[in-house]
Motif scaffolding. Structure first.
Motif, short mmCIF file in Angstrom:
data_model
loop_
_atom_site.label_atom_id
_atom_site.label_comp_id
_atom_site.label_asym_id
_atom_site.label_seq_id
_atom_site.Cartn_x
_atom_site.Cartn_y
_atom_site.Cartn_z
N LYS A 77 0.86 -1.17 0.00
CA LYS A 77 0.00 0.00 0.00
C LYS A 77 0.91 1.23 0.00
O LYS A 77 1.73 1.39 0.90
CB LYS A 77 -0.93 0.01 1.21
N GLN A 123 -6.48 4.87 6.21
CA GLN A 123 -5.59 3.76 5.84
C GLN A 123 -4.54 3.57 6.94
O GLN A 123 -3.45 4.13 6.88
CB GLN A 123 -4.89 4.07 4.50
N THR A 147 -2.68 1.10 7.68
CA THR A 147 -1.51 0.29 7.32
C THR A 147 -0.91 0.81 6.02
O THR A 147 -1.55 0.75 4.97
CB THR A 147 -1.89 -1.19 7.16
N ASP A 199 2.71 0.79 3.60
CA ASP A 199 3.97 0.07 3.38
C ASP A 199 5.05 0.93 2.75
O ASP A 199 6.24 0.74 3.03
CB ASP A 199 3.72 -1.15 2.48
N LYS A 236 2.60 3.46 13.97
CA LYS A 236 2.43 2.74 12.69
C LYS A 236 3.73 2.64 11.89
O LYS A 236 3.70 2.15 10.75
CB LYS A 236 1.37 3.45 11.84
N ARG A 275 7.17 0.90 10.89
CA ARG A 275 7.68 -0.47 10.95
C ARG A 275 9.04 -0.55 10.26
O ARG A 275 9.26 0.12 9.25
CB ARG A 275 6.73 -1.46 10.27
N GLN A 331 8.95 -1.17 6.41
CA GLN A 331 8.41 -0.19 5.48
C GLN A 331 9.52 0.38 4.60
O GLN A 331 10.71 0.32 4.94
CB GLN A 331 7.73 0.96 6.24
#
Length: 372
Positions: A172, A228, A230, A232, A253, A255, A258
């Motif tokens: 995403k 949204q 999540t 990436d 959020k 990570r 990512q």
């Protein structure tokens, strides 16, 4: 009588310096040849202050780097140096440029906020015979641009490779664009073209932040996360992507897997990449201190009557762990890079020739070396 003759002579010189007033420059796109450094000099401007002023849009690191380069070049060439800081206020910038035209400042470099509204004021500076260096939008004596499609593609290719190899071909994606500034549109077109080749990619947001700075990226990402949660991949200019990273971290959020990537090679982005293990994976350098130094040198050359480039590419460089040390060495000492033709050619490519005698040929169209 002698005083009167001197005054008449000075008036004649000032009138000569202002012959370009009202000229529109080169409005039809032309393909510029490579810059000819051996081109003969011409007359120097008269009646202008030996001063270089940076008309700066905001304080993002990219622009601060340009300012450091400009100041270093001005110091090296004996020019007075100043900054007119507009703080994202287009009307203020127009007034600032108008004031520089009135006080006959000899050279300015500008990062326009609203190019159409600023253009008439810039033409007054050009009409007075002064040097105008513009970071991307015209009109200007010298336009600084990047090959924008290539710049966007270099970043998008890095993201594409990461999505294929680390995210299983699915992601995403958020694109933080500058599509309101037509001159930067090709970089985001390149990103969309590249990501379109991956069927598992969904662009969940393709949006231009209200301001091109960390605050703009932060506010935009906070809004995106409401719909949204999540994400990436995030791509855009370093300054807005860094703001988006702050919003991701604040919301819990962010990570390690990512891919956040930006354009401009800003110091904070470079620091994130050097740390490793975090979301920030890539930055495409447009070494602003190096092009700033070059534009400062061109300003000084112009005031001495020398022939200078009409346009200049700043070449994109993908920063990695392997080359960050060399990049930081070069951007910390742009004068050494400029003085070394081989090192300079890795960052800059110059086109066309213009000097005071040919000043009516200033660039007044959206110049890009990628235009065919």
């Amino acid at each position: 009588m002698r005083i009167r003759l001197a005054a008449v002579a000075m008036l004649a010189l000032l009138m000569e310096a202002s012959l370009a007033a009202g000229a529109e420059g080169l409005t039809a796109p032309v393909k510029l040849p490579p810059f000819d450094a051996a081109r003969a000099a011409c007359k120097a401007p008269v009646g202008l202050q030996k001063k270089l002023v940076f008309v700066q849009d905001n304080k993002r690191e990219f622009m601060q780097g340009a300012g450091r380069g400009l100041e270093a070049a001005a110091r090296a060439r004996g020019l007075a140096y100043g900054v007119a800081f507009a703080d994202n206020d287009a009307a203020l910038m127009t007034r600032q440029v108008g004031g520089l035209a009135t006080d006959r400042t000899g050279a300015i470099v500008v990062a326009p906020i609203d190019p159409p509204s600023l253009a008439p004021a810039l033409k007054k500076v050009l009409g007075a015979g002064a040097y105008v260096g513009a970071i991307v939008p015209p009109p200007a004596t010298t336009i600084l641009n990047a090959p924008q499609y290539l710049t966007g593609k270099v970043l998008a290719d890095a993201a594409e490779n990461y999505i294929r190899t680390r995210l299983g071909g699915k992601a995403k994606v958020v694109l933080l664009t500058h599509d309101s500034l037509q001159f930067l549109v090709p970089r985001f077109t390149a990103m969309r073209d590249t990501l379109r080749t991956l069927p598992g990619v969904t662009i969940v947001a393709d949006i231009s932040p209200a301001t091109v700075d960390k605050a703009g990226g932060y506010r935009t990402m906070k809004t995106i996360l409401l719909a949204q949660p999540t994400i990436d991949v995030v791509l855009g200019a370093d300054t807005v992507v860094l703001g988006a990273l702050a919003a991701l971290r604040e919301a819990g959020k962010a990570r390690p897997d990512q891919f956040l990537g930006g354009i401009d090679g800003e110091q904070e982005a470079v620091a994130e990449i050097r740390k490793g293990g975090g979301p920030y994976k890539a930055s495409i350098s447009l070494a602003s201190s190096i092009f700033g130094y070059a534009m400062g040198q061109h300003a000084a050359d112009w005031l001495e009557g020398k022939s200078i480039p009409q346009a200049m590419d700043i070449l994109p460089k993908a920063l990695t762990h392997r080359n960050i040390a060399d990049y930081e060495r070069d951007t910390a000492n742009p004068g050494a890079v400029y003085a070394d033709p081989a090192r300079r050619a890795a960052y800059l490519k110059m086109y066309g020739n213009i000097c005071f005698d040919t000043r009516e040929n200033f660039i007044n169209f959206p110049w890009s070396s990628e235009t065919r």
